[in-house]
Scaffold this motif. Sequence first.
Motif, PDB file in Angstrom:
ATOM      1  N   GLY A   6      92.451  70.595  43.034  1.00 13.45           N
ATOM      2  CA  GLY A   6      92.676  71.248  41.758  1.00 13.45           C
ATOM      3  C   GLY A   6      91.397  71.199  40.951  1.00 13.45           C
ATOM      4  O   GLY A   6      90.339  71.647  41.415  1.00 13.45           O
ATOM      5  N   MET A   7      91.456  70.613  39.769  1.00 15.11           N
ATOM      6  CA  MET A   7      90.275  70.491  38.903  1.00 15.11           C
ATOM      7  C   MET A   7      89.630  69.115  39.014  1.00 15.11           C
ATOM      8  O   MET A   7      88.761  68.762  38.225  1.00 15.11           O
ATOM      9  CB  MET A   7      90.675  70.761  37.451  1.00 15.11           C
ATOM     10  N   LYS A   8      90.055  68.344  40.022  1.00 18.60           N
ATOM     11  CA  LYS A   8      89.565  66.970  40.161  1.00 18.60           C
ATOM     12  C   LYS A   8      88.597  66.873  41.333  1.00 18.60           C
ATOM     13  O   LYS A   8      88.957  67.112  42.482  1.00 18.60           O
ATOM     14  CB  LYS A   8      90.751  66.017  40.378  1.00 18.60           C
ATOM     15  N   THR A   9      87.351  66.532  41.048  1.00 18.77           N
ATOM     16  CA  THR A   9      86.349  66.329  42.095  1.00 18.77           C
ATOM     17  C   THR A   9      86.607  64.988  42.770  1.00 18.77           C
ATOM     18  O   THR A   9      86.705  63.954  42.115  1.00 18.77           O
ATOM     19  CB  THR A   9      84.929  66.349  41.516  1.00 18.77           C
ATOM     20  N   THR A  10      86.706  65.026  44.101  1.00 17.44           N
ATOM     21  CA  THR A  10      87.052  63.827  44.859  1.00 17.44           C
ATOM     22  C   THR A  10      86.064  63.615  45.996  1.00 17.44           C
ATOM     23  O   THR A  10      85.763  64.544  46.737  1.00 17.44           O
ATOM     24  CB  THR A  10      88.477  63.948  45.441  1.00 17.44           C
ATOM     25  N   VAL A  11      85.562  62.399  46.107  1.00 13.16           N
ATOM     26  CA  VAL A  11      84.696  62.011  47.213  1.00 13.16           C
ATOM     27  C   VAL A  11      85.490  61.093  48.137  1.00 13.16           C
ATOM     28  O   VAL A  11      86.139  60.154  47.683  1.00 13.16           O
ATOM     29  CB  VAL A  11      83.425  61.303  46.714  1.00 13.16           C
ATOM     30  N   VAL A  12      85.450  61.389  49.443  1.00 11.19           N
ATOM     31  CA  VAL A  12      86.202  60.613  50.428  1.00 11.19           C
ATOM     32  C   VAL A  12      85.240  59.840  51.321  1.00 11.19           C
ATOM     33  O   VAL A  12      84.342  60.434  51.932  1.00 11.19           O
ATOM     34  CB  VAL A  12      87.093  61.532  51.292  1.00 11.19           C
ATOM     35  N   ALA A  13      85.410  58.529  51.379  1.00 11.89           N
ATOM     36  CA  ALA A  13      84.610  57.676  52.264  1.00 11.89           C
ATOM     37  C   ALA A  13      85.450  57.348  53.486  1.00 11.89           C
ATOM     38  O   ALA A  13      86.516  56.738  53.368  1.00 11.89           O
ATOM     39  CB  ALA A  13      84.203  56.397  51.537  1.00 11.89           C
ATOM     40  N   SER A  14      84.978  57.763  54.666  1.00 12.28           N
ATOM     41  CA  SER A  14      85.782  57.613  55.885  1.00 12.28           C
ATOM     42  C   SER A  14      85.102  56.780  56.962  1.00 12.28           C
ATOM     43  O   SER A  14      85.494  56.834  58.123  1.00 12.28           O
ATOM     44  CB  SER A  14      86.124  58.998  56.454  1.00 12.28           C
ATOM     45  N   SER A  15      84.090  56.015  56.597  1.00 12.55           N
ATOM     46  CA  SER A  15      83.438  55.123  57.560  1.00 12.55           C
ATOM     47  C   SER A  15      83.290  53.747  56.924  1.00 12.55           C
ATOM     48  O   SER A  15      83.298  53.615  55.696  1.00 12.55           O
ATOM     49  CB  SER A  15      82.053  55.653  57.956  1.00 12.55           C
ATOM     50  N   SER A  16      83.139  52.735  57.756  1.00 16.48           N
ATOM     51  CA  SER A  16      83.004  51.374  57.224  1.00 16.48           C
ATOM     52  C   SER A  16      81.726  51.228  56.404  1.00 16.48           C
ATOM     53  O   SER A  16      81.704  50.509  55.402  1.00 16.48           O
ATOM     54  CB  SER A  16      83.036  50.354  58.365  1.00 16.48           C
ATOM     55  N   ALA A  17      80.667  51.936  56.810  1.00 20.04           N
ATOM     56  CA  ALA A  17      79.397  51.864  56.075  1.00 20.04           C
ATOM     57  C   ALA A  17      79.548  52.428  54.669  1.00 20.04           C
ATOM     58  O   ALA A  17      79.075  51.850  53.685  1.00 20.04           O
ATOM     59  CB  ALA A  17      78.302  52.603  56.833  1.00 20.04           C
ATOM     60  N   ARG A 335      90.726  53.762  62.893  1.00 19.51           N
ATOM     61  CA  ARG A 335      90.823  54.512  64.152  1.00 19.51           C
ATOM     62  C   ARG A 335      89.477  55.110  64.561  1.00 19.51           C
ATOM     63  O   ARG A 335      89.425  56.039  65.363  1.00 19.51           O
ATOM     64  CB  ARG A 335      91.881  55.612  64.005  1.00 19.51           C
ATOM     65  N   ASP A 336      88.407  54.556  64.033  1.00 23.61           N
ATOM     66  CA  ASP A 336      87.055  55.044  64.309  1.00 23.61           C
ATOM     67  C   ASP A 336      86.623  54.597  65.712  1.00 23.61           C
ATOM     68  O   ASP A 336      86.463  53.399  65.974  1.00 23.61           O
ATOM     69  CB  ASP A 336      86.102  54.493  63.249  1.00 23.61           C
ATOM     70  N   ALA A 337      86.420  55.569  66.596  1.00 23.22           N
ATOM     71  CA  ALA A 337      86.073  55.250  67.992  1.00 23.22           C
ATOM     72  C   ALA A 337      84.701  54.599  68.121  1.00 23.22           C
ATOM     73  O   ALA A 337      84.416  53.963  69.143  1.00 23.22           O
ATOM     74  CB  ALA A 337      86.133  56.524  68.839  1.00 23.22           C
ATOM     75  N   SER A 338      83.844  54.751  67.114  1.00 29.90           N
ATOM     76  CA  SER A 338      82.529  54.111  67.178  1.00 29.90           C
ATOM     77  C   SER A 338      82.622  52.607  66.878  1.00 29.90           C
ATOM     78  O   SER A 338      81.681  51.862  67.139  1.00 29.90           O
ATOM     79  CB  SER A 338      81.564  54.776  66.185  1.00 29.90           C
ATOM     80  N   ASN A 365      84.881  42.221  56.086  1.00 28.59           N
ATOM     81  CA  ASN A 365      84.640  43.065  57.265  1.00 28.59           C
ATOM     82  C   ASN A 365      85.159  44.462  56.955  1.00 28.59           C
ATOM     83  O   ASN A 365      86.363  44.699  56.935  1.00 28.59           O
ATOM     84  CB  ASN A 365      85.353  42.492  58.493  1.00 28.59           C
ATOM     85  N   PHE A 366      84.240  45.397  56.702  1.00 30.70           N
ATOM     86  CA  PHE A 366      84.645  46.701  56.169  1.00 30.70           C
ATOM     87  C   PHE A 366      85.221  47.630  57.225  1.00 30.70           C
ATOM     88  O   PHE A 366      85.661  48.731  56.900  1.00 30.70           O
ATOM     89  CB  PHE A 366      83.461  47.338  55.435  1.00 30.70           C
ATOM     90  N   GLU A 367      85.260  47.167  58.479  1.00 35.69           N
ATOM     91  CA  GLU A 367      85.962  47.945  59.498  1.00 35.69           C
ATOM     92  C   GLU A 367      87.470  47.658  59.469  1.00 35.69           C
ATOM     93  O   GLU A 367      88.252  48.336  60.128  1.00 35.69           O
ATOM     94  CB  GLU A 367      85.395  47.656  60.892  1.00 35.69           C
ATOM     95  N   LEU A 368      87.891  46.668  58.665  1.00 34.84           N
ATOM     96  CA  LEU A 368      89.305  46.324  58.555  1.00 34.84           C
ATOM     97  C   LEU A 368      89.594  45.920  57.109  1.00 34.84           C
ATOM     98  O   LEU A 368      89.491  44.755  56.747  1.00 34.84           O
ATOM     99  CB  LEU A 368      89.657  45.178  59.516  1.00 34.84           C
TER     100      LEU A 368
END
Length: 441
Positions: A6-17, A335-338, A365-368
């Motif tokens: 909508g009118m809301k700017t959203t940033v999505v972080a999808s990796s542990s880094a 579920r990150d295969a890397s 531990n940012f992977e979990l």
Amino acid sequence: MTVSLGMKTTVVASSSAMAKEVLKTHDHILSGRNLIQAAKALSHYKTSIVFGQYGSHWRMLRRVSVNELFSVERLEALQHHRRDQVNRMIHQIFEDAVKGKCVDIGHAAFQSSFNLLGRMVFGKDVFDSQFARASQELKDALSKVMVLYATPNLADFFPCLQFLDPQGVYRNTEINFKKMYDVMDKFIEDRLVTRSGESRDRSYSEKDMLDVLLEKRSDEFTLDHIRGYLTDIFGAGSDTTATTIEWAMTELIRNPEKMKRVQAELEEVVGRERMVEESDTERLPYLRAVVKEVLRLHPAAPFLIPHRADNRCEIAGFVIPKHTQIIVNVWAIGRDASIWKEPLKFIPERFIDKETSGVDFKGQNFELIPFGAGRRMCVGLPLATRMVHLLLASLLHSFEWAPPQGISADQVDMSDRFGLTLVKAVPLEAIPTPRLSFEMY
């Protein structure tokens, strides 16, 4: 990535880094909240640790949570409430097992979690006949609020529609908040009447969470704040715990060899002559690995609670404008295969293996990170881990579990329904068979 909701700017972080950048490196800037309309009902966000804006009042709530309510000493003092409630759940399931009934695992876990919290907060069984009506109203209103929180609301995406409340989210949330607040007020008023003489001077081990909160009352921490805080405890504590237990039992029923391994470990550590105690769970590494694996595959809050940038900042060369909404996709990271070998498979052994055995969900531990990390990490984590491990260990120690007749293990439904929490689309029903001598129940 950046998306416009909508009118809301959203940033999505999808990796542990990137999760580490959001939740640790720039945590001081990205700890705000983009308020949804549901949280504004009856100004709940002003008294909420979940939806409250980062600031002096929020820091005070967090300090009380960490140092008083969820400290090791307080949780140890209230341990008998958790043990008694789990034993009651096991007894009820035993009665169903004797009658050959299927058990709705999610419902049983929710009832137990809710009542367990009631005993820790109010020092009494909220489902006793004396409080049955009030507790049922609280539970029903809470369930409706959780649904409303998760409802995609046009008024959140297009603020110009807020005054219209086109889907009735604000209006209905207000109605159910009023019901919850009325119940909380009744318990608080009853306690204030009895908080005199000996009851005020109860020992540390006798004090429940309401006692602690009332002792902290001041001009900055009023009865309204206590009521809002208690609402958060019930909302955040009961639904997420029940969801985690239901997914854990689903995965173990689908993987009977892994269930046998947990039960063999329980037999070695606990035996069959007594019930599971909280202290036992520290000596159950495979059970703890199962819980980690469940939280990796089925995080209760797959996007956590969205953050907000309180100021402009830069991450990985990209500018994050002020008031941008930040979502951390915990589900994708798990579920990150890397990071994870065979990420879609349920393999608790991965947390026993030497290279990953040290990975934990306590925010380092940012992977979990099913409970988040940094300032906004779930303050109830110490209680949640005790509840989940004790409930799951008790269910597996006391009973054998099988899918309903006519359904094989690999036919157990695994579909989910996304909301504020990631719940099973089809509730898990299973047949319990007692493993212990009948007098144990």
